[in-house]
Write an enzyme that holds these catalytic residues in place. Structure first.
Site, PDB file in Angstrom:
ATOM      1  N   HIS A  69       0.846  -1.192   0.000  1.00 41.12           N
ATOM      2  CA  HIS A  69       0.000   0.000   0.000  1.00 41.12           C
ATOM      3  C   HIS A  69       0.882   1.242   0.000  1.00 41.12           C
ATOM      4  O   HIS A  69       0.703   2.153  -0.791  1.00 41.12           O
ATOM      5  CB  HIS A  69      -0.920  -0.006   1.223  1.00 41.12           C
ATOM      6  CG  HIS A  69      -1.879   1.149   1.259  1.00 41.12           C
ATOM      7  ND1 HIS A  69      -2.835   1.283   2.236  1.00 41.12           N
ATOM      8  CD2 HIS A  69      -2.019   2.221   0.455  1.00 41.12           C
ATOM      9  CE1 HIS A  69      -3.528   2.392   2.019  1.00 41.12           C
ATOM     10  NE2 HIS A  69      -3.048   2.979   0.952  1.00 41.12           N
ATOM     11  N   GLU A 116       1.027   8.007  -3.440  1.00 42.88           N
ATOM     12  CA  GLU A 116       1.931   7.619  -2.364  1.00 42.88           C
ATOM     13  C   GLU A 116       3.197   8.476  -2.354  1.00 42.88           C
ATOM     14  O   GLU A 116       3.709   8.832  -1.294  1.00 42.88           O
ATOM     15  CB  GLU A 116       2.293   6.134  -2.483  1.00 42.88           C
ATOM     16  CG  GLU A 116       1.134   5.198  -2.195  1.00 42.88           C
ATOM     17  CD  GLU A 116       0.571   5.374  -0.788  1.00 42.88           C
ATOM     18  OE1 GLU A 116       1.368   5.412   0.166  1.00 42.88           O
ATOM     19  OE2 GLU A 116      -0.667   5.478  -0.659  1.00 42.88           O
ATOM     20  N   HIS A 120       3.522  10.698   0.854  1.00 42.01           N
ATOM     21  CA  HIS A 120       4.481  10.104   1.785  1.00 42.01           C
ATOM     22  C   HIS A 120       5.935  10.156   1.319  1.00 42.01           C
ATOM     23  O   HIS A 120       6.838  10.385   2.114  1.00 42.01           O
ATOM     24  CB  HIS A 120       4.103   8.639   2.058  1.00 42.01           C
ATOM     25  CG  HIS A 120       2.711   8.465   2.564  1.00 42.01           C
ATOM     26  ND1 HIS A 120       2.314   8.871   3.822  1.00 42.01           N
ATOM     27  CD2 HIS A 120       1.604   7.930   1.974  1.00 42.01           C
ATOM     28  CE1 HIS A 120       1.025   8.588   3.993  1.00 42.01           C
ATOM     29  NE2 HIS A 120       0.574   8.022   2.891  1.00 42.01           N
TER      30      HIS A 120
END
Length: 251
Positions: A69, A116, A120
């Site tokens: 993920h 992502e 992040h």
């Protein structure tokens, strides 16, 4: 005349170099103001991700395993909105990304990777070992293979089926292998909670670490797009059975 031309050329060269330096500073300066100490490798079960969107959702045929993920610096996100994901930066690992880090809801899309990285990866980039897109995605894949969650769950006889498990059973089994406490998340159901996501935590040196219980996940919104909030996963409850659903494939 030649002197003037040389001076003009020098000014142009100086301007170009200043512009390049400014662009680099814009790309990297935002994330330098952020600090974090814990990395979370999050893996999710494709069938449960599908169920969040629709009961009739089907998983792509080639996926029957836990997938990546994301790799998340704890409590830090969206550190540099100007540092965009570029697919050419990961071309040498693209086949691995498609295999182990696919977008279950949007097959053959780069949407998940873009999300992502933006949310992040730009924060993880404060660490030298993660300071490029290639390093960030490569390290996440490296940790994914090192953890080998798919094989570990099979060896522990924790398999997708009609059988029910308890949080204690799954957690204790994983602790016996990894030596640290993971965070196990579920999708709330009417009769049982559904196993959806497992997070394992690491130090900045990529040493295993016990996960605390205040790390949020990522969401799927009503229009089936992964958003910056959460996938509606929450920590699995101790007193409710856990269903680990078999994958239903697209045909």
């Amino acid at each position: 005349m030649a002197y003037r031309k040389n001076r003009e050329n020098q000014r142009k060269c100086t301007f170009v170099w200043l512009l390049i330096i400014a662009m680099v500073l814009v790309e990297t300066s935002d994330c330098k103001n952020h600090s974090w100490n814990i990395l979370i490798l999050s893996q999710h079960w494709p069938q449960t991700v599908c169920l969040m969107v629709s009961e009739t959702c089907k998983v792509p045929q080639n996926i029957d395993y836990w997938t990546v993920h994301g790799l998340w610096p704890k409590r830090d996100e969206m550190c540099n909105n100007s540092w965009h994901f570029e697919i050419q930066n990961v071309m040498d690992i693209l086949s691995e990304l498609k295999l182990w880090w696919p977008d279950v809801l949007h097959p053959n899309s780069t949407q998940l990777w873009k999300h992502e990285w933006q949310k992040h990866g730009t924060c993880a980039a404060t660490l030298q070992s993660l300071d490029t897109q290639n390093k960030y995605f490569s390290k996440a894949l490296d940790l994914y293979h090192k953890i080998n969650l798919n094989s570990v769950l099979k060896k522990l006889d924790i398999l997708p089926s009609s059988k029910y498990y308890t949080l204690e059973m799954i957690e204790n089994a994983l602790v016996s292998v990894y030596g640290v406490t993971p965070k196990i998340q579920c999708l709330k159901g009417s009769s049982a909670q559904i196993l959806g996501q497992i997070e394992l935590c690491f130090t900045k040196e990529f040493e295993p670490l016990n996960c605390t219980h205040d790390v949020s996940g990522t969401n799927v919104t009503k229009d089936n797009k992964q958003s910056a909030t959460s996938l509606n996963f929450s920590e699995c409850e101790l007193d409710q059975q856990i269903y680990y659903p078999p994958i239903e494939h697209l045909y």
